[in-house]
Design an enzyme around this catalytic site. Sequence first.
Site, PDB file in Angstrom:
ATOM      1  N   TRP A 115       0.866  -0.932   0.120  1.00 34.40           N
ATOM      2  CA  TRP A 115       0.294  -0.276  -0.295  1.00 34.40           C
ATOM      3  C   TRP A 115       0.899   0.985  -0.216  1.00 34.40           C
ATOM      4  O   TRP A 115       0.351   1.924  -0.040  1.00 34.40           O
ATOM      5  CB  TRP A 115      -0.881   0.240   0.987  1.00 34.40           C
ATOM      6  CG  TRP A 115      -0.671   0.291   2.663  1.00 34.40           C
ATOM      7  CD1 TRP A 115       0.938  -0.077   3.090  1.00 34.40           C
ATOM      8  CD2 TRP A 115      -0.789   1.289   3.502  1.00 34.40           C
ATOM      9  NE1 TRP A 115       1.357   0.285   4.473  1.00 34.40           N
ATOM     10  CE2 TRP A 115       0.410   0.503   4.879  1.00 34.40           C
ATOM     11  CE3 TRP A 115      -2.365   1.825   4.028  1.00 34.40           C
ATOM     12  CZ2 TRP A 115      -0.184   1.851   5.836  1.00 34.40           C
ATOM     13  CZ3 TRP A 115      -3.005   2.067   4.929  1.00 34.40           C
ATOM     14  CH2 TRP A 115      -1.358   2.499   5.548  1.00 34.40           C
ATOM     15  N   ASP A 116       2.320   1.387  -0.219  1.00 35.10           N
ATOM     16  CA  ASP A 116       2.995   2.312  -0.364  1.00 35.10           C
ATOM     17  C   ASP A 116       3.062   3.175  -1.608  1.00 35.10           C
ATOM     18  O   ASP A 116       2.996   4.317  -0.554  1.00 35.10           O
ATOM     19  CB  ASP A 116       4.416   1.623  -0.518  1.00 35.10           C
ATOM     20  CG  ASP A 116       4.707   0.932   1.440  1.00 35.10           C
ATOM     21  OD1 ASP A 116       4.395  -0.358   1.195  1.00 35.10           O
ATOM     22  OD2 ASP A 116       5.708   1.619   2.198  1.00 35.10           O
ATOM     23  N   GLU A 124      -1.248  -3.812  12.594  1.00 33.96           N
ATOM     24  CA  GLU A 124      -0.326  -4.419  12.125  1.00 33.96           C
ATOM     25  C   GLU A 124       0.368  -5.715  13.076  1.00 33.96           C
ATOM     26  O   GLU A 124       0.564  -7.137  12.512  1.00 33.96           O
ATOM     27  CB  GLU A 124       1.262  -4.909  11.396  1.00 33.96           C
ATOM     28  CG  GLU A 124       0.819  -4.238   9.791  1.00 33.96           C
ATOM     29  CD  GLU A 124       1.517  -4.065   8.532  1.00 33.96           C
ATOM     30  OE1 GLU A 124       3.329  -4.466   9.109  1.00 33.96           O
ATOM     31  OE2 GLU A 124       2.008  -4.153   7.875  1.00 33.96           O
ATOM     32  N   LYS A 136       2.190  -1.242  16.370  1.00 32.32           N
ATOM     33  CA  LYS A 136       3.197  -0.700  15.241  1.00 32.32           C
ATOM     34  C   LYS A 136       3.546   0.636  14.271  1.00 32.32           C
ATOM     35  O   LYS A 136       4.650   0.887  14.522  1.00 32.32           O
ATOM     36  CB  LYS A 136       3.765  -1.826  14.094  1.00 32.32           C
ATOM     37  CG  LYS A 136       4.876  -1.503  13.233  1.00 32.32           C
ATOM     38  CD  LYS A 136       4.822  -3.683  12.276  1.00 32.32           C
ATOM     39  CE  LYS A 136       6.060  -2.828  11.239  1.00 32.32           C
ATOM     40  NZ  LYS A 136       5.607  -4.752  10.392  1.00 32.32           N
ATOM     41  N   GLN A 137       2.575   0.909  14.227  1.00 37.40           N
ATOM     42  CA  GLN A 137       2.498   1.792  13.205  1.00 37.40           C
ATOM     43  C   GLN A 137       0.768   3.107  13.164  1.00 37.40           C
ATOM     44  O   GLN A 137       0.472   1.938  13.957  1.00 37.40           O
ATOM     45  CB  GLN A 137       3.102   2.094  11.627  1.00 37.40           C
ATOM     46  CG  GLN A 137       1.575   0.774  11.268  1.00 37.40           C
ATOM     47  CD  GLN A 137       2.239   0.064  10.048  1.00 37.40           C
ATOM     48  OE1 GLN A 137       3.453   0.679   9.269  1.00 37.40           O
ATOM     49  NE2 GLN A 137       1.940  -0.330   9.393  1.00 37.40           N
TER      50      GLN A 137
END
Length: 832
Positions: free
Chosen positions: A379-380, A518, A639-640
């Site tokens: 998805w970057d 995640e 995580k993010q």
Amino acid sequence: MTKAFSGQHGSMTTHLVCSLCETPDSQWLLSYTEADPTDEGTREALLTLGNGYLATRGAAPEDTADGVRYPATYLAGVYNRLTSHVHGRTRDDESLVNVMNWLPLTFRAEDGPWFAPGAYEVEHWHEVLDMQHGLLLREAFVRDPGHRRTRLFQERLVALNRPHTVALRTVITPIDWDGMLHVRSLLDGEVRNDNVAAFDALAKEHLHEFATGHQDDAHWIVAETNQSDIRVAMAARTFLRRDDRPAIAAIEDIEGPRQAGHQLSLPTSAGVPVTADKIVTVFTARDKAISEPLEAARIELDASPGFDALRSEHFLAWEHLWKRFHLSFQGDDGTAERRAVNLHVFHVTQTLSRNTADLDVGVPARGLHGEGYRGHVFWDELFVFPILNLRVPELTRSLLLYRYRRLPQARLLARETGAAGALFPWQSGSDGREETPWEFFNPRSGRWMADNSRRQYHINIAVAYNIWLYYQATADVDFLAAYGAELLVEIARFWASLAEYDSAADRYHLRGLMGPDEFHDGYPDRPGRGLDDNAYVNIMTAWTLTRVQEAHEILGGHHTEDLWQRLGVTSDELRQWDHISRRLHVPFLPGGLLAQFEGYADLEEFDWAAYERKYGNIGRLDLILEAEGDSTNRYKLSKQPDVLMLFYLLSVEELAPVLERLGYTFDPATIPETVAYYQARTSHGSTLSRVVHSWVSSRGNREGSWELLCEALAADLADTQGGTTKEGIHLGAMAGTVDILQRCYTGLETRADALRLHPCLPENLKWLDFDLRYRGHWLHFQISHEHVLVHARPGTAAPVDVIVDGRRHCLEGGERILHRLPEKPPHSSSCS
């Protein structure tokens, strides 16, 4: 700083000066002095040169893969699938292929050894990446075992204007010796994929069917990927000049099963430079307008100009590219900050260029710089497209077609999931099937861990969001009609089929999926089975369904009903999407803040301080806790960013109506508290994390936002993830840092057929100066704490609406807007 060296030749003392050391500090130069084996992999990734068609890591030409150094060249879209048998398991993995090495060139004096790592004493070593010109420079002073000293100077380029051409210039100057100089130039097929330690036990040999050959002063090598059957060909020619004049050299063919090249020999004298120019051309069977790759490579080689002409053309191409991506600013640290931003732009633009637009490829998360994530597309692109939309929108269009061409596979994946419509894979490669492995190895525990990230269905949201942002930036209604509408419709059908309706509550639920976090792939009592009602997913699904309806209205005025009949869209389906977009459930914490997912409040708090004391870097808590027999599913940690992605993608003016449409009251004043709540529970185990946190902090904590931006700028330069940069740079994070300057601090949005600006520069940022392309206009922006200046370059595009701090202006080509900003309280940390 100038560095001088002294040496003896007979009775004469020579004084040597490193020319690269004389170069002043610059925002355009990334410089390393002295070889450092511990940092070599990271340097090679950061010194990579590319042109959107191919990229070559910054390893030295004399290097071979030895566990420290890793020369590698990758071609965009060239994948191959291998089967591995590991620890009693069988797995298939598709990888971006490390193709033949075009770089090898080395030398020796008389009967001395070939210059190679460890074979010579290195007295001085200096490498410089010239980002302004797309050039890698190296200078070294070396001594062979016979005590002969030599100066080596090299220039390397991957031609931006000629996608199939690469070149290397090597200048060898004997310092204190006379005699025969031998130069060896090769094309080397002794390569394999071996860049990622975690993949060490997996199959690595991707090439077979090698063929080599020579004709006159040219040589070539051909190989084929052993599963995808992609034929790759390289042809090369090496020229010698002595004291800047053509030199006649004895040429000896070098040929092996996987090597082809020449040894060139000529007499030389102390102080007389010998220049070896190596020109190489590269083609594959995927290329257009060719008959056969080897023939194409040889034709291109014969037509190629010399190194000087190639360099001049290449410099001009980079000059034009940097004009298009112009972004100047004044921050705290001056040169260091601008160098980091230039480096990020450099790597984005050499991974994705106009050469890429002619290829059927996506956005590789680690660029073409290494084998991390196997070169897959994630998805970057969500973080990359915003800077392309407003500078090279034709490139975004091409990259979106990568998704469109893979709709058949996405439809199959949706059916396998038990849903309708289309589901794009979390990891994508050549044909668009799901490439996410079912498990990964935890080096901390020595055990395999389940990888359930294929449940990150929010990739569909990213695709829909990218389509809409591209349309808003370009007004490309033809793209929307031909491709975008079908993608949006199939994504809407997926979410509608997944939504479960609770008639008692008149609410829809989305169950069994993962959010961007995640670290949570399920609840503590049912790991791996996904979560219910992720706030980010549900709210963005409502946003997506609304945009599909808007697309239906836009296209109704430009096209006939044939489009919707072809797609099979009915009025009943439109009504269903409308209802879901108004009645999706959104979870909240007891205090009224958005909950990451239903049940998040019931999880345990995590002892961050204790784990930081015990482990130091705790970015990958999933690995740490699994090794302890525990699981991240039990705790309030990420995580993010997850919930905070809402504030990253949508401004308050766009987010509030979505929640109101869903029947929820949303107070924008809760955003700072929500940001603080989740920031305190995030490990920043991804390079994207600090990008998003910087963005969402920009209004409420300008100083903190700037600090996070600086940390994000350092992520790959300092390899803050602890060894990951050598496996490839993090393309999304690099683009995201640039976008913070471009859109976040300026409050720039392309929404509802207008370009909107609401600047909020941190105190550390004095001013911004950049150019953007919006709906056919090239617009020049100058933004400071005092004013906003927008100047439309002369042109014939239709007038556009530009809204600055709520004030609407109609801007035509050649016109300008000057808007004075209200004075902010001194040392204020926030903006309204």
